[in-house]
Design a protein around this motif. Structure first.
Motif, PDB file in Angstrom:
ATOM      1  N   MET A   1      58.049  51.584  16.722  1.00  0.00           N
ATOM      2  CA  MET A   1      58.730  50.327  17.245  1.00  0.00           C
ATOM      3  C   MET A   1      57.843  49.393  18.131  1.00  0.00           C
ATOM      4  SD  MET A   1      61.895  50.053  19.708  1.00  0.00           S
ATOM      5  CE  MET A   1      63.098  50.834  18.551  1.00  0.00           C
ATOM      6  N   PRO A   2      57.465  48.205  17.592  1.00  0.00           N
ATOM      7  CA  PRO A   2      56.235  47.602  18.359  1.00  0.00           C
ATOM      8  C   PRO A   2      56.802  47.220  19.866  1.00  0.00           C
ATOM      9  CG  PRO A   2      57.902  46.182  16.969  1.00  0.00           C
ATOM     10  CD  PRO A   2      58.135  47.600  16.821  1.00  0.00           C
ATOM     11  N   ASP A   3      58.126  47.380  20.259  1.00  0.00           N
ATOM     12  CA  ASP A   3      58.130  47.075  21.519  1.00  0.00           C
ATOM     13  C   ASP A   3      58.218  48.413  22.548  1.00  0.00           C
ATOM     14  OD1 ASP A   3      58.476  44.513  20.708  1.00  0.00           O
ATOM     15  OD2 ASP A   3      60.734  44.387  20.581  1.00  0.00           O
ATOM     16  N   ALA A   4      57.883  47.881  23.694  1.00  0.00           N
ATOM     17  CA  ALA A   4      57.914  49.338  24.704  1.00  0.00           C
ATOM     18  C   ALA A   4      59.206  48.886  25.545  1.00  0.00           C
ATOM     19  CB  ALA A   4      56.823  49.078  25.711  1.00  0.00           C
ATOM     20  N   PHE A   5      59.727  50.258  25.768  1.00  0.00           N
ATOM     21  CA  PHE A   5      61.065  50.124  26.352  1.00  0.00           C
ATOM     22  C   PHE A   5      60.897  51.177  27.638  1.00  0.00           C
ATOM     23  CE2 PHE A   5      62.396  48.687  22.385  1.00  0.00           C
ATOM     24  CZ  PHE A   5      63.656  47.977  22.552  1.00  0.00           C
TER      25      PHE A   5
ATOM     26  N   GLY B   1      58.181  53.422  22.212  1.00  0.00           N
ATOM     27  CA  GLY B   1      57.794  52.026  21.595  1.00  0.00           C
ATOM     28  C   GLY B   1      56.383  51.654  22.311  1.00  0.00           C
ATOM     29  N   ALA B   2      55.801  51.012  21.333  1.00  0.00           N
ATOM     30  CA  ALA B   2      54.451  50.316  21.496  1.00  0.00           C
ATOM     31  C   ALA B   2      53.229  51.386  21.961  1.00  0.00           C
ATOM     32  CB  ALA B   2      54.628  49.367  22.691  1.00  0.00           C
ATOM     33  N   ALA B   3      53.456  52.483  21.374  1.00  0.00           N
ATOM     34  CA  ALA B   3      52.463  53.683  21.587  1.00  0.00           C
ATOM     35  C   ALA B   3      51.146  53.394  21.402  1.00  0.00           C
ATOM     36  CB  ALA B   3      53.026  54.935  20.987  1.00  0.00           C
ATOM     37  N   ASN B   4      50.795  52.651  20.507  1.00  0.00           N
ATOM     38  CA  ASN B   4      49.421  52.427  19.865  1.00  0.00           C
ATOM     39  C   ASN B   4      48.848  50.868  20.276  1.00  0.00           C
ATOM     40  OD1 ASN B   4      49.235  54.784  18.375  1.00  0.00           O
ATOM     41  ND2 ASN B   4      50.516  53.837  16.674  1.00  0.00           N
TER      42      ASN B   4
ATOM     43  N   ILE C   1      58.862  45.287  26.400  1.00  0.00           N
ATOM     44  CA  ILE C   1      57.689  44.405  26.550  1.00  0.00           C
ATOM     45  C   ILE C   1      57.094  44.346  25.124  1.00  0.00           C
ATOM     46  CG2 ILE C   1      55.344  44.564  27.439  1.00  0.00           C
ATOM     47  CD1 ILE C   1      56.274  46.519  29.490  1.00  0.00           C
ATOM     48  N   ARG C   2      56.693  43.134  24.735  1.00  0.00           N
ATOM     49  CA  ARG C   2      56.469  42.671  23.514  1.00  0.00           C
ATOM     50  C   ARG C   2      55.125  42.332  23.498  1.00  0.00           C
ATOM     51  NH1 ARG C   2      59.577  40.122  18.499  1.00  0.00           N
ATOM     52  NH2 ARG C   2      60.368  42.312  18.740  1.00  0.00           N
TER      53      ARG C   2
ATOM     54  N   PHE D   1      65.961  40.557  16.529  1.00  0.00           N
ATOM     55  CA  PHE D   1      67.375  41.017  16.094  1.00  0.00           C
ATOM     56  C   PHE D   1      67.294  42.591  16.281  1.00  0.00           C
ATOM     57  CE2 PHE D   1      71.346  40.458  13.393  1.00  0.00           C
ATOM     58  CZ  PHE D   1      72.153  40.963  14.242  1.00  0.00           C
ATOM     59  N   ASP D   2      66.331  43.176  15.787  1.00  0.00           N
ATOM     60  CA  ASP D   2      66.080  44.819  16.063  1.00  0.00           C
ATOM     61  C   ASP D   2      66.021  45.054  17.470  1.00  0.00           C
ATOM     62  OD1 ASP D   2      66.296  45.470  13.457  1.00  0.00           O
ATOM     63  OD2 ASP D   2      64.230  45.364  13.021  1.00  0.00           O
ATOM     64  N   THR D   3      65.144  44.359  18.081  1.00  0.00           N
ATOM     65  CA  THR D   3      65.002  44.584  19.713  1.00  0.00           C
ATOM     66  C   THR D   3      66.335  44.479  20.474  1.00  0.00           C
ATOM     67  OG1 THR D   3      62.743  43.776  19.652  1.00  0.00           O
ATOM     68  CG2 THR D   3      63.948  43.572  21.690  1.00  0.00           C
TER      69      THR D   3
END
Length: 571
Positions: A1-5, A20-23, A94-95, A129-131
């Motif tokens: 998932m591109p966003d960090a939660f 999310g956003a691990a990389n 965070i995106r 939408f996914d976020t």
């Protein structure tokens, strides 16, 4: 998932990293858990985020923060959405909004907009939408997805031009936006003027509402959207009555991802356009089966027009004082090669929902006029032929032009054509008076069908160019026995005759009904008592038989009349 939660407390401590956003090259969200935002971000960034946290806890409304972080002197842009998750807890999403090459985008996705309406662009909406769904999963809250489109929008483009159609789309977007209030807790893509309302394609709009607490709340919003279109749209001298249809799906009941929710909302939209009297429907699993069946019927109905599977039958209207045929109502039949005669209750709603009603209606008008003109030339004392209009046909701007052109092409005098509209249609259409006046000027007769069901007054009808009314069959069924139905029927006949309006009773199937109606002064009756609807080839013989019987019997004895008609038409 591109966003960090992440979950952060009101004191600025990051309580939990949810994933999310691990990389991400700069953020490293997993290392933020258990630390204070002052320790992981530069002071100016931490202050900005801290202010946002206090704001959302105070207002209980979500907020977006834009910031920049650097790595090796290369700037990266981020957007943080802050959403209240408890009394002192805030969900931080965070995106990374930076392009792959490290340079900030010239215009970030969230600022992209539909060039026509100014709404959030469809591709940007889908990206978020996914976020929004992930947010709802974490907070265990509901989401409502609305698919909204304009009924028969293609007709506006075809008849008035694309410029008018574009204006209608702009006004539609504005009206939907205005009717949404902050109390709806509308899911917003960011904190700017852009909202979760977007135009996916053509006249299809999608609206997402977050933090849904009840189905009733969703229904209230849908009702407000419908109410926003009560007033017609004024464009270049045209008063366009625009109505939206709405299909609704709910998360998590109807899907747990954007694709399924949108697909099911579209299925509900199709159902709303065909089946709903309110113009809105919530999705249910049974709709899928009906949608597949309608898809098959829609394709076959299109083929039916091309392959001459449609035909007209004519139901005679008998004058009670003379026994002559006073009118012929054209009734559409679809003779399917495998299914036989397909019920109109299945055909007409589908035709209206798909736009085929206009093509079918034009075929009915042309065929009826051509056949009626043949009888007018060849048969003595031919009565007028009547055709029924749907609400969509009645409200089309070029109706009088279409009828005038068809009459001219067929050669049929306008006096030999009647147009039947229901009482409910006259009440629902703001353009009814103008449409009737235009038809009357052509010389066409106007008959009000299903009278008594729409609760309009006869006094109002006297202001319109009405030739006749048809008393609804529900009242005629009730005249077999003394009671309210007899009293109401008698009153309608008496008032209509006083006002000079011809009265027709429909659905007559017994001699008792005819006797009652004749005694009360009803002018004509229509029903299966005399005959089933006739194929066009049998109409001349029936007309001749009725005329001969009337001349022979002088006094109308219904049983004798029916027997003689059967004998003469058979021979």
């Amino acid at each position: 998932m591109p966003d960090a939660f992440l979950v952060v407390g009101q004191d600025g401590h990051v309580r939990e990293y949810l994933g999310g956003a691990a990389n991400d090259p700069v953020l490293q969200p997993a290392e933020m858990a258990g630390r204070h935002i002052d320790d992981v971000w530069p002071a100016d960034v931490a202050v900005q985020v801290a202010k946002g946290i206090k704001r959302v806890l105070r207002t209980r409304k979500e907020h977006a923060v834009e910031l920049q972080l650097s790595r090796d002197d290369t700037p990266f842009s981020y957007e943080i959405r802050l959403v209240v998750q408890g009394r002192d807890r805030v969900l931080m999403i965070i995106r990374n909004t930076t392009a792959i090459n490290g340079e900030p985008k010239s215009g970030s996705d969230r600022n992209s907009s539909d060039t026509l309406t100014g709404l959030t662009a469809g591709d940007v909406f889908k990206a978020h939408f996914d976020t929004m769904i992930a947010d709802a999963k974490l907070r265990e809250r509901g989401i409502a997805v609305f698919c909204i489109d304009i009924d028969h929008f293609s007709r506006i483009n075809e008849t008035l031009g694309r410029d008018v159609g574009d204006t209608v789309l702009k006004v539609t977007a504005q009206r939907i936006e205005r009717c949404l209030r902050s109390s709806d807790q509308m899911a917003r893509i960011d904190d700017s003027e852009n909202s979760s309302l977007t135009r996916i394609s053509g006249d299809e709009f999608v609206l997402v509402l977050a933090d849904i607490e009840s189905r009733e709340d969703v229904g209230t919003v849908a009702g407000r959207v419908r109410d926003a279109f009560e007033e017609p749209i004024a464009i270049d001298g045209h008063q366009l009555k625009v109505t939206p249809s709405i299909g609704i799906s709910l998360y998590p009941l109807d899907g747990d991802n954007a694709g399924d929710l949108l697909k099911n909302a579209r299925v509900a939209l199709d159902e709303a356009k065909i089946m709903s009297t309110e113009g809105r429907e919530f999705y249910s699993s049974t709709m899928k089966f009906r949608a597949l069946k309608r898809f098959d019927v829609k394709n076959e109905l299109g083929w039916a027009i091309e392959k001459d599977q449609l035909e007209l039958r004519y139901l005679p209207r008998i004058d009670l004082s003379t026994g002559y045929v006073a009118g012929l109502e054209a009734l559409l039949r679809w003779m399917h090669p495998l299914r036989g005669s397909v019920p109109l209750s299945e055909v007409i709603p589908l035709a209206e929902a798909t736009g085929l009603i206009f093509e079918i209606g034009e075929w009915v008008l042309k065929t009826a006029c051509d056949q009626a003109n043949d009888w007018y030339i060849d048969v003595h004392n031919v009565p007028p032929v009547s055709i029924n209009l749907s609400l969509q046909e009645f409200t089309r701007d070029d109706l009088s032009t279409l009828i005038s052109r068809t009459l001219e092409d067929s050669g049929l005098p306008a006096s030999q054509l009647e147009i039947e509209v229901t009482e409910a249609m006259l009440m629902r259409s703001r353009q009814a008076d103008a449409a009737l006046q235009a038809l009357s000027q052509l010389g066409v007769g106007i008959v009000v069908d299903d009278f008594g069901q729409g609760h309009s007054s006869i006094a109002h009808l006297t202001k319109l160019p009405i030739k006749a009314i048809k008393i609804d069959r529900a009242f005629i069924d009730g005249v077999r026995e003394p009671g309210d139905k007899q009293d109401i029927c008698s009153a309608m006949i008496a008032m209509s005759r006083e006002l000079g309006i011809t009265v027709i009773a429909e659905g007559v199937e017994s001699e008792l009904q005819v006797q009652f109606l004749k005694e009360r002064g009803c002018d004509a009756v229509q029903g299966f008592l005399y005959t089933e609807p006739l194929p066009a080839a049998e109409v001349p013989a029936f007309l001749t038989a009725c005329e001969e019987v009337a001349e022979e019997s002088k006094i109308i004895d219904l049983d004798t009349v029916r027997q003689q008609i059967e004998r003469k038409t058979a021979s």
